[in-house]
Design an enzyme around this catalytic site. Structure first.
Site, PDB file in Angstrom:
ATOM      1  N   ASP A  55      39.178  34.910  48.600  1.00 47.98           N
ATOM      2  CA  ASP A  55      38.443  35.025  49.949  1.00 47.98           C
ATOM      3  C   ASP A  55      37.147  35.724  49.482  1.00 47.98           C
ATOM      4  O   ASP A  55      36.770  36.010  48.511  1.00 47.98           O
ATOM      5  CB  ASP A  55      39.338  36.299  50.739  1.00 47.98           C
ATOM      6  CG  ASP A  55      39.802  37.243  49.799  1.00 47.98           C
ATOM      7  OD1 ASP A  55      39.200  37.835  48.779  1.00 47.98           O
ATOM      8  OD2 ASP A  55      41.100  37.568  50.284  1.00 47.98           O
ATOM      9  N   ASP A  57      34.352  38.794  50.461  1.00 46.17           N
ATOM     10  CA  ASP A  57      34.196  40.032  51.188  1.00 46.17           C
ATOM     11  C   ASP A  57      32.538  40.294  51.250  1.00 46.17           C
ATOM     12  O   ASP A  57      31.714  40.061  50.318  1.00 46.17           O
ATOM     13  CB  ASP A  57      34.734  41.247  50.656  1.00 46.17           C
ATOM     14  CG  ASP A  57      36.432  40.942  50.670  1.00 46.17           C
ATOM     15  OD1 ASP A  57      36.841  40.209  51.566  1.00 46.17           O
ATOM     16  OD2 ASP A  57      36.828  41.558  49.671  1.00 46.17           O
ATOM     17  N   ASP A 127      37.357  50.350  42.940  1.00 44.85           N
ATOM     18  CA  ASP A 127      38.321  50.584  41.704  1.00 44.85           C
ATOM     19  C   ASP A 127      37.762  50.561  40.310  1.00 44.85           C
ATOM     20  O   ASP A 127      38.016  51.392  39.377  1.00 44.85           O
ATOM     21  CB  ASP A 127      39.829  50.069  41.992  1.00 44.85           C
ATOM     22  CG  ASP A 127      39.616  48.764  42.162  1.00 44.85           C
ATOM     23  OD1 ASP A 127      38.666  48.099  42.202  1.00 44.85           O
ATOM     24  OD2 ASP A 127      40.799  48.224  42.410  1.00 44.85           O
TER      25      ASP A 127
END
Ligand code: ATP
Ligand code: MG
Length: 405
Positions: A55, A57, A127
């Site tokens: 996907d 983002d 992260d």
């Protein structure tokens, strides 16, 4: 604040043609309206690794209400804690989030995560360095505040910021670390690895729903064997799935062979989540049935198998009390049908009766995985598959004839 390192297309070689045209449309529209916006996170990483992103983002300086005003009906705002915009184009959804800021130095679990920030602050709360890159499609540059570009080149997994703090703030990141290691086979950088060892017991503090979602996504990834081997190797299963951990101590082969076969099968055909999860439970169920009944000479019918299958799922997935009900029903059916295909008393079945069971095809899919391990089962598999296909054709013809009458 240090300026980011900017890589031009001659340096990063990211193929612009591999980016969904809707991404260009959204980014351009946000920019025309005076906002900053970039492609960010997993999709930039995957494109640099020449893999197809799942996907795309987008991160922007526009606030959720401003995004809504620009994209009107095609935009819905979701999320309570942090509002995100989903922009819909038919079936495709592109996620657009406002740059966030977070106190990345705090030594406690993050609860509040809803302060808006700058592009730099936004990547600093992500992260791993490999997930902290922006891509600017207008000038085709990769913008790097965290050293992620070089880490991708050198195949290194490294947290953004102090590893130990970052794992304490959100222990799910440790599972994500192992997910990326399983997926890309990168090395874990020294400090990150040490923090993983020191913080693993913190994993019980994170939300079971988020962990379950990461586990299920990895079962669908074609790298599930590697991932569960890593969870086992780094001793996470004792916290996440203690009963699976105990079972694996003496029965590794069966589960890992099933995971291996499903990874291979997924490269060719899709498999439902219930089939994939069955690989983690079937060997345990089989063990229970043999130990408690067959080895004691007790004959049991499929109704009892069904009951024990339910218990086996509850045991293996015990920490995940919110395990979806529908998924459980499917798995019970898949597992029970295995003993229809290969009865516990080794009885040869002459006439194959296909039950009225909406998940029968899934049961066959799982049986196929078993056949790929034990080729002796291949004959029986094909007989059941043929019986199923014939019944389907017969039903179709009956329907056509009824309609004609
Ligand atoms: P996948 O390919 O599995 O979707 P991903 O990296 O895109 O991997 P997502 O869960 O889609 O993972 O998250 C998108 C991005 O959000 C990540 O790339 C990362 O920058 C950020 N992110 C996700 N989870 C966390 C987390 N727990 N802590 C900090 N940042 C995170
Ligand atoms: Mg993603």
């Amino acid at each position: 604040m240090r300026p980011p390192k900017v890589y031009s297309i001659d340096e990063h070689l990211l193929p612009p043609g591999k980016i969904d045209p809707k991404v260009y449309y959204i980014i351009e529209k946000l920019r025309i309206n005076g906002f900053l916006s970039f492609l960010v996170g997993g999709s930039v990483r995957d494109l640099l690794l020449k893999q197809r992103p799942k996907d795309f983002d987008i991160a922007t300086s526009a606030k959720p209400e401003e995004i809504k005003r620009i994209f009107k009906k095609s935009c819905i705002l979701i999320g309570k804690r942090f509002r995100l915009a989903h922009i819909r184009f038919g079936r495709t959804v592109i996620e657009v989030s406002t740059f966030r800021a977070g106190d990345i130095k705090k030594e406690e679990i993050i609860i509040q995560d809803n302060i808006y920030g700058t592009p730099e602050k936004d990547v600093l709360r992500r992260d791993f360095t490999i997930n902290g890159l922006f891509y600017d499609p207008e000038v085709q540059t990769v913008i790097d505040y965290v050293g992620g570009f070089i880490d991708i080149e050198k195949k290194i997994l490294r947290t953004i910021g102090i590893a130990k703090l970052r794992f304490i703030q959100d222990p799910v990141r440790m599972i994500r670390l192992l997910k990326f290691k399983a997926r890309f086979d990168f090395e874990i950088e020294k400090e990150t690895l040490q923090a993983l060892e020191e913080c693993k017991d913190q994993i019980i503090k994170s939300s079971p729903a988020r962990i379950l979602e990461e586990l299920l996504r990895m079962l669908e990834s074609t790298r599930s064997k590697k991932f569960f081997e890593l969870l086992d190797f780094y001793n996470f299963l004792q916290y996440l799935m203690p009963n699976l951990h105990n079972f694996l101590e003496t029965n590794k082969d069966q589960i890992f062979s099933l995971l291996e076969k499903q990874d291979q099968e997924l490269l060719k055909n899709p498999l439902s989540r219930s089939v994939l999860i069955s690989s983690l439970i079937y060997p345990y169920l089989d063990y229970l049935l043999k130990k408690d009944f067959i080895n004691k000479g007790i004959f049991i019918h499929l109704g009892i198998v069904n009951q024990i299958a339910k218990e086996a799922i509850n045991t293996i997935f015990s920490p995940f009390f919110q395990f979806p009900k529908k998924l459980k029903v499917e798995i019970i059916s898949i597992l029970t049908n295995q003993y229809r295909f290969t009865p516990l008393n080794d009885k040869k079945i002459k006439i194959l009766k296909i039950p009225r069971d909406p998940y029968f095809l899934y049961s066959l899919h799982f049986f196929k995985l078993r056949c790929l391990i034990d080729t002796n089962l291949s004959d029986i598999y094909h007989r059941w598959l043929n019986a199923y296909e014939s019944k389907k054709t017969f039903k179709k013809q009956k329907k056509i004839t009824q309609n004609e009458l």
